[in-house]
Design an enzyme around this catalytic site. Sequence first.
Site, short mmCIF file in Angstrom:
data_model
loop_
_atom_site.label_atom_id
_atom_site.label_comp_id
_atom_site.label_asym_id
_atom_site.label_seq_id
_atom_site.Cartn_x
_atom_site.Cartn_y
_atom_site.Cartn_z
N HIS A 159 -1.08 -27.59 -2.32
CA HIS A 159 -1.90 -27.43 -3.52
C HIS A 159 -1.76 -28.65 -4.39
CE1 HIS A 159 -3.67 -25.68 -7.11
NE2 HIS A 159 -4.21 -24.82 -6.29
N ASP A 207 -4.73 -18.75 -0.52
CA ASP A 207 -5.60 -18.41 0.61
C ASP A 207 -4.84 -18.07 1.88
OD1 ASP A 207 -8.03 -18.68 -0.70
OD2 ASP A 207 -7.95 -20.85 -0.55
N1 CMC Z 1 -1.13 -29.50 6.26
C1 CMC Z 1 -0.53 -30.67 6.63
N2 CMC Z 1 -0.32 -31.70 5.79
C2 CMC Z 1 -0.76 -31.57 4.53
C3 CMC Z 1 -1.38 -30.40 4.06
C4 CMC Z 1 -1.56 -29.34 4.99
N3 CMC Z 1 -2.15 -28.20 4.60
N4 CMC Z 1 -1.71 -30.53 2.75
C5 CMC Z 1 -1.30 -31.76 2.40
N5 CMC Z 1 -0.71 -32.39 3.47
C6 CMC Z 1 -0.08 -33.71 3.46
C7 CMC Z 1 -1.11 -34.84 3.43
O1 CMC Z 1 -1.44 -35.25 4.74
C8 CMC Z 1 -0.37 -35.89 2.64
O2 CMC Z 1 0.58 -36.45 3.52
P1 CMC Z 1 0.99 -38.03 3.35
O3 CMC Z 1 1.70 -38.11 2.03
O4 CMC Z 1 1.83 -38.34 4.52
O5 CMC Z 1 -0.30 -38.81 3.35
C9 CMC Z 1 0.44 -35.09 1.61
O6 CMC Z 1 0.64 -33.81 2.22
C10 CMC Z 1 -0.30 -34.92 0.27
O7 CMC Z 1 -1.59 -34.36 0.54
P2 CMC Z 1 -2.89 -34.68 -0.29
O8 CMC Z 1 -4.08 -34.40 0.56
O9 CMC Z 1 -2.77 -36.04 -0.91
O10 CMC Z 1 -2.79 -33.61 -1.46
P3 CMC Z 1 -3.95 -33.10 -2.39
O11 CMC Z 1 -3.32 -32.65 -3.65
O12 CMC Z 1 -5.00 -34.17 -2.50
O13 CMC Z 1 -4.60 -31.88 -1.58
C11 CMC Z 1 -5.06 -29.72 -0.77
C12 CMC Z 1 -4.37 -30.54 -1.86
C13 CMC Z 1 -5.00 -28.25 -1.15
C14 CMC Z 1 -6.53 -30.14 -0.65
C15 CMC Z 1 -4.34 -29.96 0.58
O14 CMC Z 1 -2.99 -29.55 0.48
C16 CMC Z 1 -5.02 -29.25 1.76
O15 CMC Z 1 -5.93 -29.81 2.37
N6 CMC Z 1 -4.59 -27.99 2.09
C17 CMC Z 1 -5.24 -27.22 3.12
C18 CMC Z 1 -6.50 -26.58 2.58
C19 CMC Z 1 -6.20 -25.41 1.65
O16 CMC Z 1 -5.38 -24.56 1.93
N7 CMC Z 1 -6.93 -25.38 0.52
C20 CMC Z 1 -6.82 -24.30 -0.47
C21 CMC Z 1 -6.22 -24.77 -1.74
S1 CMC Z 1 -5.71 -23.43 -2.83
C22 CMC Z 1 -7.13 -22.56 -3.20
C23 CMC Z 1 -8.24 -23.36 -3.76
O17 CMC Z 1 -8.06 -24.31 -4.50
O18 CMC Z 1 -9.38 -22.99 -3.46
#
Ligand code: CMC
Length: 429
Positions: free
Chosen positions: A307, A364
Amino acid sequence: MSDFDQVSLDAGGKPVTLPVLKGTLGNPCIDIATLPKQTGCFTYDSGFTATASCKSAVTYIDGDEGVLLYRGYPIDQLAGKSSFLEVAYLLINGELPTAEQMAGFEHEVTHHTMMHEALKNFFTGFRHDAHPMAMLCGSVASLSAFYHDTLDLNDPEQRRMAAVRLIAKMPTLAAAAYRYSIGWPIAYPKNELDYSSRFLHMMFEAPGAQLELNPVVAKALDLLFILHADHEQNASTSTVRLVGSTGANPYACVSAGIAALWGPAHGGANEAVLKMLEEIGTPDNVESAIAKAKDRSSGFRLMGFGHRVYKNFDPRAKIIREMTHKVLEELGVDDPLLEVAMKLEEAALKDDYFVERKLYPNVDFYSGIIYKALKIPTEMFTVMFAIGRTAGWVAHWLEQQVDPEAKIGRPRQIYTGADVRDYVPVDKR
Ligand code: CMC
């Protein structure tokens, strides 16, 4: 909280002072509005990871401590004691209602659940296999065509009525999208039922039959709506605000919010989680799924994990996790996917990759398993999220309409394209 009220920068030898703004709770914010004038520079923050886009009194999140407050009330208290409609009233009005106010609000929402008969034609115009989020986006935007005579944004009563209509009609439109996709006639809302039971009746009551609704199902759904009701400036709410900042009507704004919610990085994750669990299939495959999620080149992420704001735990996930076990037990459902989910959660929480990046299960992760137990079809999961989040979207839209500091949302950019050049006629290229 920091105790300084300004910060100083050195912009190429020129001292620049910027004020620091503080809210009731949370991180202070450096007010950079005068920066371009003082330095000629903009600020760059892709994804708004460090940027507050507005002042808001609706919802507070402390991502490190796992705190979520709606109008100051902790989410666990609201989840345990309130109802979705009461929470919607709270989000919109800022205070919990008296019994009389609640009865009035419930009456109003109940009596605005119908959709115009002509709106049915919109559904029959879609292909039978259209995704329900596509139908919801289109039908919500089309509401503005039915209420164009009450869209004076300067009239507080017209604004309030638009908010009531959106909360009231969202379940009707959502159920219509589902029924159309399975070839059933669209159902009318039953006024004698509460908000969540009414929706379940519109979804599942077969033509010519009477639905025996298990109260456990209606209660679980109501709780899920509460947990999804608001989450401050998330992508869909920020979209509603950005569209709202142009003076667009509230139905168009909320339709844009639905589009933003649809993506798998946001509300679409609940559908993606269930598909992922089904693909993993058995607890034996969990380790390889974890390995794949850690391998960037695979393009696979653990859906329902991570998140932007919560870096400790998502308080909604904690509530949903407990609820999942209870609901499945009460409904007598033995879903093998729950075992896969628990094994996946356990394995990820022990894994250095997830620990170092502070990736925890989000709202989720378990919600799909509950929706499945409630017999909500997978492609309707994000629609469920949209029904709950409508309360938050309209609360933010209403707040924005009376914000004296609100301006049209208009970010800047770092231009990386070609430098100025002369047009070359086609025969000279
Ligand atoms: N699985 C594997 N690696 C992950 C995941 C994951 N679910 N989420 C983040 N990472 C890694 C990402 O690859 C990055 O690694 P590195 O530092 O080596 O590059 C690091 O963690 C930081 O990730 P980010 O993408 O920069 O983080 P963000 O804050 O931009 O993204 C997020 C947040 C929710 C989009 C992301 O965690 C994600 O894609 N999660 C899966 C989708 C999901 O469950 N979404 C629902 C969010 S909660 C409800 C809502 O908001 O609707």
